[in-house]
Design a protein around this motif. Structure first.
Motif, PDB file in Angstrom:
ATOM      1  N   SER A   1      13.930 -13.665   5.059  1.00 35.27           N
ATOM      2  CA  SER A   1      13.760 -15.115   5.188  1.00 35.27           C
ATOM      3  C   SER A   1      14.691 -15.648   6.269  1.00 35.27           C
ATOM      4  O   SER A   1      15.891 -15.349   6.265  1.00 35.27           O
ATOM      5  N   ILE A   2      14.130 -16.411   7.190  1.00 29.80           N
ATOM      6  CA  ILE A   2      14.934 -17.123   8.183  1.00 29.80           C
ATOM      7  C   ILE A   2      15.162 -18.533   7.659  1.00 29.80           C
ATOM      8  O   ILE A   2      14.211 -19.275   7.399  1.00 29.80           O
ATOM      9  N   ILE A   3      16.415 -18.882   7.480  1.00 30.00           N
ATOM     10  CA  ILE A   3      16.761 -20.181   6.898  1.00 30.00           C
ATOM     11  C   ILE A   3      17.766 -20.887   7.802  1.00 30.00           C
ATOM     12  O   ILE A   3      18.503 -20.233   8.550  1.00 30.00           O
ATOM     13  N   PRO A   4      17.814 -22.218   7.772  1.00 32.15           N
ATOM     14  CA  PRO A   4      18.860 -22.924   8.519  1.00 32.15           C
ATOM     15  C   PRO A   4      20.242 -22.599   7.956  1.00 32.15           C
ATOM     16  O   PRO A   4      20.376 -22.108   6.828  1.00 32.15           O
ATOM     17  N   VAL A   5      21.246 -22.873   8.735  1.00 31.58           N
ATOM     18  CA  VAL A   5      22.610 -22.639   8.277  1.00 31.58           C
ATOM     19  C   VAL A   5      22.892 -23.427   7.012  1.00 31.58           C
ATOM     20  O   VAL A   5      23.621 -22.974   6.123  1.00 31.58           O
ATOM     21  N   SER A   6      22.296 -24.600   6.885  1.00 35.88           N
ATOM     22  CA  SER A   6      22.497 -25.431   5.693  1.00 35.88           C
ATOM     23  C   SER A   6      21.782 -24.886   4.469  1.00 35.88           C
ATOM     24  O   SER A   6      22.014 -25.353   3.362  1.00 35.88           O
ATOM     25  N   ALA A   7      20.892 -23.912   4.655  1.00 34.63           N
ATOM     26  CA  ALA A   7      20.142 -23.271   3.558  1.00 34.63           C
ATOM     27  C   ALA A   7      19.331 -24.270   2.744  1.00 34.63           C
ATOM     28  O   ALA A   7      19.186 -24.124   1.528  1.00 34.63           O
ATOM     29  N   ASN A   8      18.755 -25.266   3.420  1.00 40.76           N
ATOM     30  CA  ASN A   8      17.978 -26.271   2.690  1.00 40.76           C
ATOM     31  C   ASN A   8      16.478 -26.032   2.739  1.00 40.76           C
ATOM     32  O   ASN A   8      15.701 -26.816   2.196  1.00 40.76           O
ATOM     33  N   SER A   9      16.040 -24.949   3.375  1.00 39.00           N
ATOM     34  CA  SER A   9      14.608 -24.658   3.440  1.00 39.00           C
ATOM     35  C   SER A   9      14.411 -23.234   3.948  1.00 39.00           C
ATOM     36  O   SER A   9      15.351 -22.583   4.405  1.00 39.00           O
ATOM     37  N   VAL A  10      13.166 -22.770   3.842  1.00 33.74           N
ATOM     38  CA  VAL A  10      12.775 -21.491   4.437  1.00 33.74           C
ATOM     39  C   VAL A  10      11.936 -21.808   5.661  1.00 33.74           C
ATOM     40  O   VAL A  10      10.837 -22.364   5.543  1.00 33.74           O
ATOM     41  N   SER A  11      12.447 -21.475   6.820  1.00 36.29           N
ATOM     42  CA  SER A  11      11.717 -21.778   8.054  1.00 36.29           C
ATOM     43  C   SER A  11      10.632 -20.754   8.331  1.00 36.29           C
ATOM     44  O   SER A  11       9.515 -21.108   8.694  1.00 36.29           O
ATOM     45  N   LYS A  12      10.969 -19.478   8.156  1.00 35.93           N
ATOM     46  CA  LYS A  12      10.006 -18.427   8.447  1.00 35.93           C
ATOM     47  C   LYS A  12      10.249 -17.251   7.505  1.00 35.93           C
ATOM     48  O   LYS A  12      11.386 -16.995   7.093  1.00 35.93           O
ATOM     49  N   THR A  13       9.181 -16.561   7.198  1.00 31.44           N
ATOM     50  CA  THR A  13       9.241 -15.316   6.441  1.00 31.44           C
ATOM     51  C   THR A  13       8.821 -14.191   7.378  1.00 31.44           C
ATOM     52  O   THR A  13       7.727 -14.241   7.945  1.00 31.44           O
ATOM     53  N   VAL A  14       9.676 -13.206   7.529  1.00 28.98           N
ATOM     54  CA  VAL A  14       9.444 -12.136   8.500  1.00 28.98           C
ATOM     55  C   VAL A  14       9.343 -10.813   7.757  1.00 28.98           C
ATOM     56  O   VAL A  14      10.176 -10.497   6.900  1.00 28.98           O
ATOM     57  N   VAL A  15       8.322 -10.032   8.112  1.00 24.06           N
ATOM     58  CA  VAL A  15       8.109  -8.715   7.518  1.00 24.06           C
ATOM     59  C   VAL A  15       8.497  -7.659   8.546  1.00 24.06           C
ATOM     60  O   VAL A  15       8.040  -7.704   9.694  1.00 24.06           O
ATOM     61  N   VAL A  16       9.342  -6.717   8.129  1.00 25.59           N
ATOM     62  CA  VAL A  16       9.787  -5.630   8.995  1.00 25.59           C
ATOM     63  C   VAL A  16       9.324  -4.314   8.402  1.00 25.59           C
ATOM     64  O   VAL A  16       9.558  -4.041   7.218  1.00 25.59           O
ATOM     65  N   ASP A  17       8.653  -3.502   9.210  1.00 24.54           N
ATOM     66  CA  ASP A  17       8.211  -2.189   8.765  1.00 24.54           C
ATOM     67  C   ASP A  17       9.395  -1.227   8.804  1.00 24.54           C
ATOM     68  O   ASP A  17      10.041  -1.066   9.845  1.00 24.54           O
ATOM     69  N   ALA A  18       9.668  -0.575   7.691  1.00 24.28           N
ATOM     70  CA  ALA A  18      10.835   0.298   7.606  1.00 24.28           C
ATOM     71  C   ALA A  18      10.664   1.584   8.401  1.00 24.28           C
ATOM     72  O   ALA A  18      11.649   2.173   8.850  1.00 24.28           O
TER      73      ALA A  18
ATOM     74  N   ARG B   1       0.838  -1.210   0.000  1.00 21.53           N
ATOM     75  CA  ARG B   1       0.000   0.000   0.000  1.00 21.53           C
ATOM     76  C   ARG B   1       0.874   1.262   0.000  1.00 21.53           C
ATOM     77  O   ARG B   1       0.580   2.247   0.675  1.00 21.53           O
ATOM     78  N   GLY B   2       1.960   1.215  -0.759  1.00 17.71           N
ATOM     79  CA  GLY B   2       2.841   2.362  -0.858  1.00 17.71           C
ATOM     80  C   GLY B   2       3.739   2.558   0.343  1.00 17.71           C
ATOM     81  O   GLY B   2       4.421   3.585   0.451  1.00 17.71           O
ATOM     82  N   ARG B   3       3.783   1.594   1.236  1.00 18.21           N
ATOM     83  CA  ARG B   3       4.587   1.683   2.456  1.00 18.21           C
ATOM     84  C   ARG B   3       5.753   0.705   2.349  1.00 18.21           C
ATOM     85  O   ARG B   3       5.569  -0.448   1.979  1.00 18.21           O
ATOM     86  N   LEU B   4       6.967   1.153   2.647  1.00 23.73           N
ATOM     87  CA  LEU B   4       8.149   0.308   2.513  1.00 23.73           C
ATOM     88  C   LEU B   4       8.253  -0.671   3.670  1.00 23.73           C
ATOM     89  O   LEU B   4       8.266  -0.277   4.837  1.00 23.73           O
ATOM     90  N   VAL B   5       8.293  -1.954   3.331  1.00 22.51           N
ATOM     91  CA  VAL B   5       8.580  -3.002   4.309  1.00 22.51           C
ATOM     92  C   VAL B   5       9.655  -3.911   3.710  1.00 22.51           C
ATOM     93  O   VAL B   5       9.899  -3.896   2.499  1.00 22.51           O
ATOM     94  N   TYR B   6      10.280  -4.674   4.579  1.00 24.41           N
ATOM     95  CA  TYR B   6      11.300  -5.628   4.138  1.00 24.41           C
ATOM     96  C   TYR B   6      10.796  -7.044   4.364  1.00 24.41           C
ATOM     97  O   TYR B   6      10.329  -7.394   5.455  1.00 24.41           O
ATOM     98  N   LEU B   7      10.879  -7.845   3.327  1.00 21.45           N
ATOM     99  CA  LEU B   7      10.519  -9.250   3.408  1.00 21.45           C
ATOM    100  C   LEU B   7      11.814 -10.039   3.578  1.00 21.45           C
ATOM    101  O   LEU B   7      12.639 -10.106   2.661  1.00 21.45           O
TER     102      LEU B   7
END
Length: 556
Positions: free
Chosen positions: A431-448, A423-429
Motif C-alpha cells: 500500500s502506498i500511503i501519504p506520510v500522514s497515513a490518512n488514506s490509501v493512495s495506491k495498491t501495488v502488486v509485486v511478483d516475488a 493461483r499458487g504464485r507468491l505476490v506481495y500486496l
C-alpha cells in the motif's frame, strides 16, 4: 505437657504476616508482571538460589561450635566459600543469556511444522493497512469523551474488518464511566466506511480499577499471559475476546495457548479451553482464537529446529523473520471456501544472513494453531518482503514521491507487503500511503519471482480499484483481461516507466507483454481449466477431511 505460649510480639508479627499475604493476594494483578518473571523463567533464578542456599549451609557448618576449644577460639569461615556467590552470579548471567534460546528450542522441538508442497491458491486479504485504519477511524469518530483503542483485524461474514473499542478518556471518566461499545471499519474498502456499535460494556480495557479488563481476568487466572483484547460482534451483542498463554515445562517453560476469555457486555466472563472456543462458530469465525503474537513466536522458533548449536554457528536451514512496518508480521489471510484452510496467520521468512530473498512461508491456523511451512525449492528465487518494498520505490509513479536520495523529503510511503498467493504464485500486496497515513493512495502488486510490478491500482482516482484488486487476487486476472503471468514479465508501459526496467500501469491500463490475442486467449483458457481442476481437487480434499472428522466424532 504444657504447650508453649506464644508471646504477644510474636503473635502480632504472625497476624501482620497474614494481613500482608492476604492483602497482596487481593491486589495480585498489580504485581502480576513481577511474579511472571519468576514463573516463566525458573532456569534464570532457580540455579543461583540453590547454589546460595548450599553456600549458606556450608557456611553454617564451617562456623558451628563443636568442641570447648571452639568456644575459646572462634572459627573463621572457610575462604573457599566465596566461590558460592561467584558461581551463583555466573549461573544467573548464563541463565539470562540462554533462557530465550532454550525456550525457542523447546518450542521448535514440540511443534509440528507440516511441510506443504505448494502454496494454497486464493485467500482474502485486507486492503487497508493498520496505520490508515487507525487514522481513518479516529478522524471519523465524533466524540469528545471517548477514544478508540485496541485496533484488531477480525474476520466476519462481511469480510475482513478492523474493530476498535470505545474507551472513556480523562482520569475522572475512566473511574466513573463505562465503555460504550466499539467501532467497525471495513478493511477491504480503502474508502472510509465506519460503523459505530453502541452497547455498554461494564468490563473493558482502560477502565479503573476493578472494572478494568486485565484486573478481572487476572483474578480468574493469575499465572497466565493475557494477549491482545479483541472486540467482536456476535448474535448476543458485543463481546471481548482475550486469548491467554500458559507455560509448559519445568525449568524451560515454553508458551502454549491456554484458553480464551470471553467477556460479555454485563461483565460476565467465560473461560474456555482452546477446543471449546473452536467449537463456538461466533468465536472461531473471527480468526482470533489463536493469537498472532503466539503464532509469530512459534514461527520465529523454527530457526532453532536443528538445535541451538546450529542456530549459533552452523545456520543450516535457518530462517529469520524481518518486519518492514509498524504492524509486524504475521498478516491474517482468509482462505475459507477455497482450500478448507480458513483464516491463517501468514509470514514470509528470509534465510539467515543479509539475504533479501524468501526462504520459507509459514501458515499458522488462526483457530487451532496448526503450523504449515512451504519452503522455496532449491534453485528457485523469490524476493523477500523487504525487497518488494524496494521494487515499489524504484518505480516512477506520477504524483508519488518517496523522497529517496540526499535531501529527499517524500510525501508518500509504501507499507505492509502482505504475502498473497495468486493461483499458487507468491505476490506481495503493498500500500502506498501519504506520510500522514490518512488514506490509501495506491495498491501495488509485486511478483516475488520476477521482482517486477504486476499492477498499480489507483485507489485515489479509480472507483473500481478495490473491485479490480479483489478480482485479481481471486482469479489472477487483471482489469484489461490479461493474466498475472504475462504482466509479471512485461516491459515498462508508456507513462509508467521505472528504474531498473520495472514496469507498472494504473488499474485500468494494460501490462500485457504484447503477444498475439489468439495466443493469449488459448493461454487464458488453459489457465482457467487448470484453475477449475485445482478447485475441484481442493474441494474434494476438504470434503474428505470433513467426512473423516464426522466419522471420527461419531465413532468416539
Amino acid at each position: 505437657m504444657r504447650r508453649p505460649q506464644v508471646t504477644p510480639p510474636k503473635a502480632a508479627l504472625a497476624l501482620l504476616a497474614v494481613v500482608v499475604v492476604v492483602g497482596l493476594w487481593l491486589v495480585r494483578p498489580m504485581w502480576h508482571g513481577f511474579a511472571l518473571l519468576f514463573w516463566t523463567s525458573p532456569i534464570v533464578w532457580l540455579p543461583p538460589v540453590v547454589v546460595l542456599l548450599a553456600g549458606g549451609v556450608a557456611l553454617r557448618r564451617s562456623t558451628q561450635w563443636r568442641t570447648l576449644e571452639d568456644l575459646q577460639t572462634p572459627r573463621r569461615p572457610d575462604p573457599r566459600l566465596v566461590a558460592f556467590p561467584i558461581i551463583a552470579f555466573v549461573l544467573l548471567v548464563a541463565g539470562s543469556a540462554f533462557n530465550g534460546a532454550l525456550i525457542a528450542s523447546s518450542l521448535a522441538k514440540n511443534t509440528s511444522f507440516e511441510e506443504i508442497g505448494q502454496l494454497p491458491a486464493g485467500g482474502q486479504v485486507r486492503l487497508v493497512p493498520r496505520e490508515v485504519a487507525e487514522q481513518n477511524a479516529s478522524s471519523a469518530f465524533n466524540s469528545s469523551t471517548e477514544t478508540l483503542t485496541d485496533f484488531r483485524i477480525v474476520r466476519t461474514r462481511g469480510g475482513l474488518q478492523w474493530t476498535a473499542l470505545r474507551t472513556p478518556q480523562g482520569l475522572f471518566r475512566t473511574f466513573s464511566k463505562k465503555s460504550q461499545g466499539l467501532v467497525v471499519l471495513d478493511a477491504e474498502q480503502t474508502a472510509r466506511s465506519l460503523t459505530q456499535v453502541d452497547e455498554r460494556l461494564d468490563v473493558a480495557p482502560g477502565l479503573q480499577v476493578t472494572d478494568n479488563l486485565r484486573w478481572r481476568l487476572l483474578k480468574r487466572h493469575f499465572f497466565v499471559e493475557l494477549q491482545d483484547p479483541v472486540g467482536i460482534r456476535t448474535p448476543d451483542g458485543v463481546k471481548i475476546m482475550v486469548p491467554y498463554v500458559e507455560r509448559k515445562g519445568i525449568f524451560v517453560r515454553r508458551p502454549v495457548l491456554g484458553g480464551v476469555f470471553v467477556v460479555s457486555a454485563d461483565g460476565s466472563i467465560e473461560d474456555l479451553e482452546p477446543g471449546e472456543a473452536a467449537k463456538r462458530p461466533e468465536l472461531a469465525g473471527t480468526g482470533r482464537i489463536y493469537p498472532d503474537t503466539l503464532a509469530r513466536t512459534v514461527q520465529d522458533s523454527y530457526a532453532y529446529k536443528k538445535g541451538i548449536f546450529n542456530k549459533l554457528f552452523v545456520h543450516e536451514d535457518q530462517t529469520q523473520i524481518t518486519d518492514t512496518a509498524l504492524n509486524r508480521q504475521p498478516y491474517l489471510i482468509d482462505f475459507a471456501g477455497r482450500n478448507g484452510l480458513g483464516p491463517q496467520w501468514v509470514t514470509v521468512a528470509e534465510p539467515y544472513g543479509r539475504a533479501f530473498a524468501a526462504s520459507a512461508i509459514f501458515l499458522t491456523d488462526a483457530v487451532t494453531g496448526k503450523v504449515r511451512i512451504w519452503k522455496v525449492p532449491p534453485g528457485r528465487s523469490l524476493s523477500g518482503n523487504r525487497r518488494a518494498l524496494e521494487s515499489v520505490r524504484a518505480v516512477s509513479i506520477p504524483g508519488v514521491d518517496f523522497g529517496q536520495g540526499p535531501g529527499g523529503g517524500g510525501n508518500f510511503r509504501v507499507v505492509e507487503p502482505r504475502p498473497v498467493f495468486v493461483r499458487g504464485r507468491l505476490v506481495y500486496l503493498t500500500s502506498i500511503i501519504p506520510v500522514s497515513a490518512n488514506s490509501v493512495s495506491k495498491t501495488v502488486v509485486v511478483d516475488a519471482e520476477t521482482n517486477k510490478l504486476v499492477q498499480v491500482f489507483n485507489n485515489d482516482t479509480d472507483r473500481n480499484a478495490e473491485r479490480d484488486t479483489q478480482t485479481y487476487l481471486q482469479t489472477g486476472r487483471l482489469p484489461d483481461g490479461s493474466t498475472s503471468d504475462g504482466a509479471a514479465g512485461a516491459e515498462p508501459a508508456s507513462g509508467a516507466t521505472g528504474a531498473g526496467g520495472t514496469g507498472a500501469t494504473g488499474s485500468t491500463g494494460s501490462t500485457g507483454s504484447g503477444g498475439g490475442g489468439a495466443g493469449r486467449s488459448v493461454d487464458d483458457q488453459l489457465e482457467r481449466l487448470l484453475d477449475r481442476q485445482r478447485e475441484l481437487l481442493e474441494d474434494t480434499e476438504a470434503l474428505r477431511e470433513a467426512l473423516r472428522r464426522e466419522r471420527g466424532a461419531g465413532g468416539g
